[in-house]
Design a protein around this motif. Structure first.
Motif: not given
Length: 196
Positions: A114-138
């Protein structure tokens, strides 16, 4: 050379340690790394204010947002910062900047998504380009020293057992390593986006 920033709130120090690890990863790519910790002195009558921080964030090529997860969402102190940053939103000062996010809680789930979704939505509202974690779990997901041990893809998650003893904050080795690699990924993405 790109300029990258981490802006975060940390209540008991765990999120601060994650922010430092992200900055460490960023510094492998660029020397222009800034950490901005939200503190109580910036908040008066429930309103966050620090024009200098907002000016410096406007100059960054990438901004990573961080907050502990409290009761399924961002901390009130971080929300006060987000509300104050509406001035940057009105002017679209963060448009096309690289963005990312991280969080920490005391339980394996803790509703951190829920926190990460909030942060991503905020970035989208600012018209930013979101980058995810990019690492597979072991393969042995959940082991404390594994990268992305919590299996998060939207952003970086950390978890430490609750400790009411007052001992200094610590984060799991795998969460720290995941944060370092994420910081590096963000800085590389900023370079690519800016053709640096």
């Amino acid at each position: 050379m790109v300029s990258v920033a981490v802006v975060y709130f940390s209540g008991s120090g765990h999120t601060h340690l994650m922010a430092e690890a992200i900055a460490e990863g960023m510094s492998k790519v660029t020397e222009h790394v800034q950490l901005f910790r939200i503190v109580g002195e910036q908040i008066t009558n429930g309103r966050w204010k620090d024009d200098q921080v907002l000016e410096q964030l406007a100059q960054a090529d990438a901004i990573v947002f961080g907050s502990p997860t409290y009761m399924g969402g961002v901390a009130a102190q971080f929300k006060a910062f987000i509300d104050a940053a509406s001035s940057a939103w009105f002017a679209q000062q963060w448009k096309d900047k690289i963005a990312g996010g991280f969080t920490h809680s005391g339980s394996p789930s803790g509703d951190k998504q829920g926190t990460l979704l909030y942060l991503a939505i905020n970035a989208a509202q600012h018209s930013m380009i979101w980058v995810g974690a990019g690492e597979m779990p072991s393969a042995s997901m959940g082991k404390d020293d594994n990268v992305n041990r919590l299996g998060s893809f939207l952003g970086v998650m950390g978890q430490s057992d609750l400790d009411m003893s007052g001992a200094p904050a610590v984060i799991e080795p795998g969460d720290r390593l995941t944060a370092v690699q994420y910081g590096q990924r963000i800085a590389i993405a900023a370079q690519r986006w800016n053709h640096s």
